[in-house]
Design a protein around this motif. Structure first.
Motif, mmCIF file in Angstrom:
data_model
loop_
_atom_site.group_PDB
_atom_site.id
_atom_site.type_symbol
_atom_site.label_atom_id
_atom_site.label_comp_id
_atom_site.label_asym_id
_atom_site.label_seq_id
_atom_site.Cartn_x
_atom_site.Cartn_y
_atom_site.Cartn_z
ATOM 1 N N LYS A 1 -42.025 60.743 -19.857
ATOM 2 C CA LYS A 1 -40.941 60.382 -20.761
ATOM 3 C C LYS A 1 -40.594 61.599 -21.590
ATOM 4 O O LYS A 1 -41.479 62.324 -22.053
ATOM 5 C CB LYS A 1 -41.367 59.227 -21.657
ATOM 6 C CG LYS A 1 -40.302 58.789 -22.628
ATOM 7 C CD LYS A 1 -40.815 57.674 -23.520
ATOM 8 C CE LYS A 1 -39.781 57.414 -24.607
ATOM 9 N NZ LYS A 1 -40.285 56.529 -25.639
ATOM 10 N N ASN B 1 -31.854 58.356 -17.186
ATOM 11 C CA ASN B 1 -31.467 59.204 -18.309
ATOM 12 C C ASN B 1 -30.454 58.450 -19.156
ATOM 13 O O ASN B 1 -29.476 57.917 -18.638
ATOM 14 C CB ASN B 1 -30.871 60.520 -17.796
ATOM 15 C CG ASN B 1 -30.569 61.484 -18.916
ATOM 16 O OD1 ASN B 1 -29.527 61.386 -19.534
ATOM 17 N ND2 ASN B 1 -31.480 62.391 -19.172
ATOM 18 N N MET C 1 -35.038 69.020 -23.885
ATOM 19 C CA MET C 1 -35.844 67.860 -23.526
ATOM 20 C C MET C 1 -37.315 68.215 -23.731
ATOM 21 O O MET C 1 -37.783 69.227 -23.216
ATOM 22 C CB MET C 1 -35.589 67.464 -22.073
ATOM 23 C CG MET C 1 -36.198 66.155 -21.663
ATOM 24 S SD MET C 1 -35.414 64.704 -22.357
ATOM 25 C CE MET C 1 -33.919 64.629 -21.400
ATOM 26 N N TYR D 1 -41.071 66.691 -23.100
ATOM 27 C CA TYR D 1 -41.801 65.660 -22.371
ATOM 28 C C TYR D 1 -43.159 65.437 -23.011
ATOM 29 O O TYR D 1 -43.891 66.383 -23.314
ATOM 30 C CB TYR D 1 -41.964 66.057 -20.902
ATOM 31 C CG TYR D 1 -40.652 66.039 -20.160
ATOM 32 C CD1 TYR D 1 -40.189 64.867 -19.584
ATOM 33 C CD2 TYR D 1 -39.878 67.181 -20.040
ATOM 34 C CE1 TYR D 1 -38.988 64.821 -18.902
ATOM 35 C CE2 TYR D 1 -38.664 67.149 -19.375
ATOM 36 C CZ TYR D 1 -38.231 65.971 -18.805
ATOM 37 O OH TYR D 1 -37.034 65.939 -18.153
ATOM 38 N N ASP D 2 -43.531 64.160 -23.193
ATOM 39 C CA ASP D 2 -44.785 63.838 -23.867
ATOM 40 C C ASP D 2 -46.021 64.015 -22.991
ATOM 41 O O ASP D 2 -47.051 64.493 -23.455
ATOM 42 C CB ASP D 2 -44.738 62.422 -24.448
ATOM 43 C CG ASP D 2 -44.418 61.359 -23.405
ATOM 44 O OD1 ASP D 2 -44.227 61.691 -22.220
ATOM 45 O OD2 ASP D 2 -44.356 60.181 -23.789
ATOM 46 N N ASP E 1 -37.651 63.248 -24.654
ATOM 47 C CA ASP E 1 -36.581 63.058 -25.626
ATOM 48 C C ASP E 1 -35.974 64.404 -25.954
ATOM 49 O O ASP E 1 -36.656 65.432 -25.917
ATOM 50 C CB ASP E 1 -37.120 62.435 -26.922
ATOM 51 C CG ASP E 1 -37.675 61.040 -26.715
ATOM 52 O OD1 ASP E 1 -37.009 60.251 -26.033
ATOM 53 O OD2 ASP E 1 -38.771 60.757 -27.224
ATOM 54 N N LYS F 1 -28.080 58.693 -22.771
ATOM 55 C CA LYS F 1 -27.526 59.548 -23.817
ATOM 56 C C LYS F 1 -26.667 58.704 -24.746
ATOM 57 O O LYS F 1 -25.931 57.831 -24.282
ATOM 58 C CB LYS F 1 -26.653 60.662 -23.244
ATOM 59 C CG LYS F 1 -27.394 61.686 -22.429
ATOM 60 C CD LYS F 1 -26.448 62.760 -21.914
ATOM 61 C CE LYS F 1 -27.199 63.787 -21.099
ATOM 62 N NZ LYS F 1 -26.319 64.853 -20.602
ATOM 63 N N PHE G 1 -28.185 62.398 -28.827
ATOM 64 C CA PHE G 1 -29.586 62.223 -28.455
ATOM 65 C C PHE G 1 -29.666 61.842 -26.981
ATOM 66 O O PHE G 1 -28.795 61.148 -26.473
ATOM 67 C CB PHE G 1 -30.187 61.105 -29.318
ATOM 68 C CG PHE G 1 -31.524 60.630 -28.858
ATOM 69 C CD1 PHE G 1 -32.666 61.335 -29.169
ATOM 70 C CD2 PHE G 1 -31.640 59.470 -28.102
ATOM 71 C CE1 PHE G 1 -33.913 60.897 -28.735
ATOM 72 C CE2 PHE G 1 -32.874 59.023 -27.668
ATOM 73 C CZ PHE G 1 -34.010 59.738 -27.992
ATOM 74 N N GLN G 2 -30.739 62.288 -26.300
ATOM 75 C CA GLN G 2 -30.962 61.875 -24.917
ATOM 76 C C GLN G 2 -32.425 61.535 -24.687
ATOM 77 O O GLN G 2 -33.319 62.045 -25.376
ATOM 78 C CB GLN G 2 -30.490 62.928 -23.930
ATOM 79 C CG GLN G 2 -31.236 64.225 -23.939
ATOM 80 C CD GLN G 2 -30.698 65.170 -22.880
ATOM 81 O OE1 GLN G 2 -29.942 64.780 -21.998
ATOM 82 N NE2 GLN G 2 -31.086 66.422 -22.955
ATOM 83 N N ASN G 3 -32.652 60.671 -23.715
ATOM 84 C CA ASN G 3 -33.982 60.198 -23.366
ATOM 85 C C ASN G 3 -34.057 60.106 -21.849
ATOM 86 O O ASN G 3 -33.106 59.685 -21.216
ATOM 87 C CB ASN G 3 -34.200 58.822 -24.011
ATOM 88 C CG ASN G 3 -35.482 58.174 -23.588
ATOM 89 O OD1 ASN G 3 -35.559 57.626 -22.499
ATOM 90 N ND2 ASN G 3 -36.479 58.224 -24.429
ATOM 91 N N GLN G 4 -35.195 60.502 -21.276
ATOM 92 C CA GLN G 4 -35.367 60.422 -19.827
ATOM 93 C C GLN G 4 -36.733 59.849 -19.498
ATOM 94 O O GLN G 4 -37.729 60.210 -20.126
ATOM 95 C CB GLN G 4 -35.218 61.798 -19.189
ATOM 96 C CG GLN G 4 -35.321 61.753 -17.674
ATOM 97 C CD GLN G 4 -34.889 63.037 -17.023
ATOM 98 O OE1 GLN G 4 -34.009 63.726 -17.521
ATOM 99 N NE2 GLN G 4 -35.498 63.359 -15.903
ATOM 100 N N LYS G 5 -36.769 58.955 -18.505
ATOM 101 C CA LYS G 5 -38.020 58.372 -18.005
ATOM 102 C C LYS G 5 -38.104 58.642 -16.512
ATOM 103 O O LYS G 5 -37.148 58.411 -15.782
ATOM 104 C CB LYS G 5 -38.067 56.871 -18.267
ATOM 105 C CG LYS G 5 -38.135 56.525 -19.732
ATOM 106 C CD LYS G 5 -38.189 55.036 -19.950
ATOM 107 C CE LYS G 5 -38.202 54.746 -21.434
ATOM 108 N NZ LYS G 5 -38.189 53.314 -21.711
#
Length: 193
Positions: free
Chosen positions: A131, A86, A165, A167-168, A133, A88, A113-117
């Motif tokens: 993934k 994660n 969040m 998720y794609d 965002d 940020k 902004f945050q991003n998680q994989k």
């Protein structure tokens, strides 16, 4: 238990009681690990977090700056393994009220902004990957104790926040609200340069 308290005290850094026109550098470093011994499905979880901040105090009570956070976690259950990262990045504003030469209280309001994989492995083979965002916002009140020559301790006992969040892979949208006063305790060492 004593080792964990020492690690907590030494690994969480905060800002000092700054003065107008100064640059502040601080942040948090954390590590946690837990292991559950069961006959059927033993599990282990580890998490590492690094969250630096850089700010400029433009007024005796106000500081603005940038914040960054990287959290890496790993979980294992029997032959399966999950990994998550994660990230940020955002901005914060801090308002500080000195109570005396020794004590000050402050509140940090941060947003960004945050991003998680996420990756899941079965028997060493990657079986799924995701993934996401989103955005985050939170407020954390704290107490600063000036020890001597700009060195001090920071104490906080939780905060209030909101996160989103998207998720794609699963088209899932997750919205989280947290209120954790009294649930977490952070102790930090700080220095004003």
């Amino acid at each position: 238990m004593k080792k964990m308290l020492l690690i907590l005290a030494l690994s969480v850094f905060g800002f000092a009681n700054a003065q107008k026109g100064t640059i502040l550098v601080g942040g948090n470093i954390g590590y946690s690990s837990n292991k559950i011994e069961r006959e059927m499905a033993p599990s282990k979880n580890t998490t590492f977090q690094f969250s630096p901040k850089v700010g400029y105090q433009f007024h005796d009570n106000w500081t603005v700056g940038a914040e960054f956070s990287l959290v890496s976690s790993k979980s294992t259950i029997e032959e399966g393994e999950g990994k998550a990262t994660n990230f940020k990045a955002g901005a914060f504003v801090r308002y500080t009220v000195p109570l005396s030469e020794t004590f000050s209280v402050f509140a940090d309001l941060g947003a960004g902004f945050q991003n998680q994989k996420d990756k899941i492995y079965e028997n060493g083979v990657l079986t799924s990957e995701g993934k996401g965002d989103g955005l985050y916002a939170g407020i954390t009140p704290a107490l600063f104790i000036n020890m001597k020559k700009g060195f001090g301790l920071n104490f906080s006992i939780g905060g209030l926040g909101y996160e989103t969040m998207s998720y794609d892979a699963t088209d899932a949208d997750v919205k989280s609200f947290y209120f954790n006063f009294g649930k977490t305790i952070n102790i930090g060492i700080s220095k004003n340069f």
